[in-house]
Design an enzyme around this catalytic site. Structure first.
Site, PDB file in Angstrom:
ATOM      1  N   GLY A  11      39.862 -47.556  24.125  1.00 36.66           N
ATOM      2  CA  GLY A  11      40.490 -48.361  22.381  1.00 36.66           C
ATOM      3  C   GLY A  11      39.538 -49.631  22.038  1.00 36.66           C
ATOM      4  O   GLY A  11      39.703 -50.692  22.023  1.00 36.66           O
ATOM      5  N   SER A  12      38.361 -49.702  23.828  1.00 37.61           N
ATOM      6  CA  SER A  12      38.071 -51.283  23.778  1.00 37.61           C
ATOM      7  C   SER A  12      37.393 -51.603  22.380  1.00 37.61           C
ATOM      8  O   SER A  12      37.560 -52.812  21.559  1.00 37.61           O
ATOM      9  CB  SER A  12      36.984 -51.601  24.590  1.00 37.61           C
ATOM     10  OG  SER A  12      35.911 -51.386  24.850  1.00 37.61           O
ATOM     11  N   ASN A  13      36.516 -50.554  21.935  1.00 40.28           N
ATOM     12  CA  ASN A  13      35.709 -50.609  20.501  1.00 40.28           C
ATOM     13  C   ASN A  13      37.133 -50.350  19.151  1.00 40.28           C
ATOM     14  O   ASN A  13      36.473 -51.383  18.222  1.00 40.28           O
ATOM     15  CB  ASN A  13      34.448 -49.310  20.354  1.00 40.28           C
ATOM     16  CG  ASN A  13      33.085 -49.522  20.915  1.00 40.28           C
ATOM     17  OD1 ASN A  13      32.708 -49.716  20.807  1.00 40.28           O
ATOM     18  ND2 ASN A  13      33.443 -48.440  22.589  1.00 40.28           N
ATOM     19  N   ARG A  88      37.743 -35.405  21.921  1.00 42.52           N
ATOM     20  CA  ARG A  88      38.271 -33.983  21.017  1.00 42.52           C
ATOM     21  C   ARG A  88      36.936 -33.247  20.689  1.00 42.52           C
ATOM     22  O   ARG A  88      36.668 -34.430  20.082  1.00 42.52           O
ATOM     23  CB  ARG A  88      39.030 -33.894  20.667  1.00 42.52           C
ATOM     24  CG  ARG A  88      39.972 -34.355  21.418  1.00 42.52           C
ATOM     25  CD  ARG A  88      41.404 -33.200  21.827  1.00 42.52           C
ATOM     26  NE  ARG A  88      41.099 -31.494  21.795  1.00 42.52           N
ATOM     27  CZ  ARG A  88      41.259 -30.771  22.459  1.00 42.52           C
ATOM     28  NH1 ARG A  88      41.727 -31.187  23.699  1.00 42.52           N
ATOM     29  NH2 ARG A  88      41.536 -29.505  22.271  1.00 42.52           N
ATOM     30  N   LEU A  90      35.597 -31.755  17.030  1.00 42.10           N
ATOM     31  CA  LEU A  90      35.828 -31.434  16.344  1.00 42.10           C
ATOM     32  C   LEU A  90      36.052 -30.117  15.875  1.00 42.10           C
ATOM     33  O   LEU A  90      34.685 -29.890  15.731  1.00 42.10           O
ATOM     34  CB  LEU A  90      35.826 -32.485  15.248  1.00 42.10           C
ATOM     35  CG  LEU A  90      36.055 -33.572  15.310  1.00 42.10           C
ATOM     36  CD1 LEU A  90      35.710 -34.830  14.173  1.00 42.10           C
ATOM     37  CD2 LEU A  90      37.980 -34.248  14.862  1.00 42.10           C
ATOM     38  N   ASN A 104      30.228 -41.451  14.652  1.00 43.59           N
ATOM     39  CA  ASN A 104      30.728 -42.079  16.130  1.00 43.59           C
ATOM     40  C   ASN A 104      29.735 -42.537  16.791  1.00 43.59           C
ATOM     41  O   ASN A 104      28.778 -43.101  16.501  1.00 43.59           O
ATOM     42  CB  ASN A 104      30.844 -40.603  16.698  1.00 43.59           C
ATOM     43  CG  ASN A 104      31.367 -40.492  18.016  1.00 43.59           C
ATOM     44  OD1 ASN A 104      31.844 -40.558  18.716  1.00 43.59           O
ATOM     45  ND2 ASN A 104      30.340 -39.316  19.311  1.00 43.59           N
ATOM     46  N   HIS A 106      28.219 -43.053  20.730  1.00 48.00           N
ATOM     47  CA  HIS A 106      27.639 -42.439  21.610  1.00 48.00           C
ATOM     48  C   HIS A 106      27.385 -43.199  22.851  1.00 48.00           C
ATOM     49  O   HIS A 106      26.087 -44.344  22.283  1.00 48.00           O
ATOM     50  CB  HIS A 106      26.774 -41.285  21.481  1.00 48.00           C
ATOM     51  CG  HIS A 106      26.336 -40.394  22.385  1.00 48.00           C
ATOM     52  ND1 HIS A 106      27.906 -39.676  23.625  1.00 48.00           N
ATOM     53  CD2 HIS A 106      25.719 -39.991  23.823  1.00 48.00           C
ATOM     54  CE1 HIS A 106      27.169 -38.839  24.046  1.00 48.00           C
ATOM     55  NE2 HIS A 106      25.836 -39.181  24.370  1.00 48.00           N
ATOM     56  N   SER A 133      24.266 -45.489  20.225  1.00 52.93           N
ATOM     57  CA  SER A 133      24.275 -45.092  19.352  1.00 52.93           C
ATOM     58  C   SER A 133      25.217 -44.950  18.537  1.00 52.93           C
ATOM     59  O   SER A 133      25.745 -44.023  19.421  1.00 52.93           O
ATOM     60  CB  SER A 133      23.142 -43.310  19.757  1.00 52.93           C
ATOM     61  OG  SER A 133      22.055 -44.229  20.443  1.00 52.93           O
ATOM     62  N   THR A 138      27.806 -34.082  12.814  1.00 52.94           N
ATOM     63  CA  THR A 138      28.207 -32.977  12.081  1.00 52.94           C
ATOM     64  C   THR A 138      28.331 -32.416  13.745  1.00 52.94           C
ATOM     65  O   THR A 138      28.453 -32.336  14.170  1.00 52.94           O
ATOM     66  CB  THR A 138      26.197 -32.717  12.066  1.00 52.94           C
ATOM     67  OG1 THR A 138      25.134 -32.990  12.721  1.00 52.94           O
ATOM     68  CG2 THR A 138      25.734 -34.025  10.931  1.00 52.94           C
TER      69      THR A 138
HETATM   70  C1  GRF Z   1      32.400 -45.932  24.747  1.00 55.97           C
HETATM   71  O1  GRF Z   1      31.316 -45.700  25.148  1.00 55.97           O
HETATM   72  C2  GRF Z   1      31.863 -44.656  23.639  1.00 55.97           C
HETATM   73  O2  GRF Z   1      30.515 -44.866  23.618  1.00 55.97           O
HETATM   74  C3  GRF Z   1      32.886 -43.471  24.156  1.00 55.97           C
HETATM   75  O3  GRF Z   1      33.422 -43.437  24.544  1.00 55.97           O
HETATM   76  C4  GRF Z   1      33.445 -44.868  25.320  1.00 55.97           C
HETATM   77  C5  GRF Z   1      34.993 -45.184  25.280  1.00 55.97           C
HETATM   78  O4  GRF Z   1      35.374 -46.671  25.237  1.00 55.97           O
HETATM   79  N1  GRF Z   1      32.206 -42.666  23.548  1.00 55.97           N
HETATM   80  P1  GRF Z   1      36.656 -47.389  24.767  1.00 55.97           P
HETATM   81  O5  GRF Z   1      37.629 -46.388  24.415  1.00 55.97           O
HETATM   82  O6  GRF Z   1      35.943 -48.262  22.933  1.00 55.97           O
HETATM   83  O7  GRF Z   1      36.829 -48.701  25.363  1.00 55.97           O
END
Ligand code: GRF
Length: 202
Positions: A11-13, A88, A90, A104, A106, A133, A138
Site C-alpha cells: 500500500g505504498s501507492n 486480482r 476483475l 490502475n 502498472h 504507467s 478494460t
Molecule cells: C506497484 O508497483 C504497482 O505498480 C503494482 O503493484 C505495486 C504495488 O505496490 N500494481 P504498493 O502496494 O502500492 O506498495
C-alpha cells in the site's frame, strides 16, 4: 470526488494517495483489500479511513466476490475506483459496470511487460529505460489505454529490487497527478480504446 482504493499488499501507492487526497480533490470513502494481512490496511486505519476485506477464497465464485465489492462501491457512491497494487483480475461484469471509472497503475512502460515480475523482465531484456504507467482498466489485462507514464534509467548495477524502488518513487508522484486529472474531469475513456485529455484524444 468520492473514490475507493483497492489494494492487496504494502500500500505504498495508497499512502501517497492518502497524503495527497486533499490537494487532488479525492475523498477516499473506503479501502478494499483482497488480503486480510495487507499492510495497506494499517495505513488506511491510521488515516481514519474505513476498510473492508473481501477475500475471494471465502466466496464460491469470482463473480460473487466481485459483487460484494460492487455493493461497497455503490454504498459509498464512489465515482472512481483506484487499483493500487490490487492483485486480482476483475470479472467482466465488474469492468462493464464501471467502465471509464477504473484506474490502475502498472510497473512498466506499457505495452511492454504486462503481467508480473516486470522489473526482472526489463533487466533481462537489457532495457535501458523502464517505468510505470497509469491506464484505464478494460477487459484486456494491463491492456487498457495508457493515460500517462513516468520513466527511470536502468543502471548496470540495478537488480529487480533496486529498480522496483526507483519505479515506486515515480509511481507515487504519477498516480496522484493522474487521479487529480480524473477528479477535475480532464480525462475520459473513449470507445474503450482512447483517452481524451482536456477534450483532445491523446
Ligand atoms: C506497484 O508497483 C504497482 O505498480 C503494482 O503493484 C505495486 C504495488 O505496490 N500494481 P504498493 O502496494 O502500492 O506498495
Amino acid at each position: 470526488m468520492n473514490g475507493v482504493v483497492l489494494i492487496s499488499g504494502s500500500g505504498s501507492n495508497l499512502q501517497s494517495i492518502i497524503d495527497n487526497a486533499p490537494e487532488i480533490d479525492l475523498n477516499i470513502s473506503c479501502v478494499i483489500s483482497s488480503n486480510a494481512d495487507a499492510y495497506g490496511l494499517k495505513r488506511a486505519e491510521k488515516a481514519g479511513i474505513l476498510i473492508t476485506v473481501i477475500e475471494h477464497r471465502l466466496f464460491d465464485s469470482k463473480l460473487t466476490a466481485d459483487q460484494e465489492i460492487m455493493k461497497v462501491i455503490d454504498d459509498y457512491k464512489a465515482e472512481v475506483i483506484i487499483l493500487a497494487g490490487y492483485m486480482r483480475i476483475l470479472s467482466p461484469e465488474f469492468i462493464d459496470k464501471y467502465l471509464g471509472k477504473i484506474l490502475n497503475i502498472h510497473p512498466s512502460l506499457l505495452p511492454k511487460f504486462k503481467g508480473l515480475n516486470t522489473h526482472q523482465r526489463a533487466i533481462d531484456a537489457a532495457e535501458k529505460i523502464h517505468g510505470a504507467s497509469v491506464h484505464f482498466v478494460t477487459e484486456e489485462l494491463d491492456g487498457g489505454p495508457v493515460i500517462a507514464q513516468s520513466s527511470v534509467e536502468i543502471d548496470s548495477t540495478d537488480n529487480a529490487k533496486s529498480l522496483a524502488s526507483k519505479v515506486l518513487k515515480k509511481e507515487h508522484v504519477l498516480y496522484s497527478k493522474i487521479i487529480h486529472w480524473y477528479t477535475q474531469g480532464r480525462i475520459k475513456l473513449i470507445d474503450n480504446k482512447s483517452v481524451q485529455l482536456d477534450g483532445q484524444i491523446i
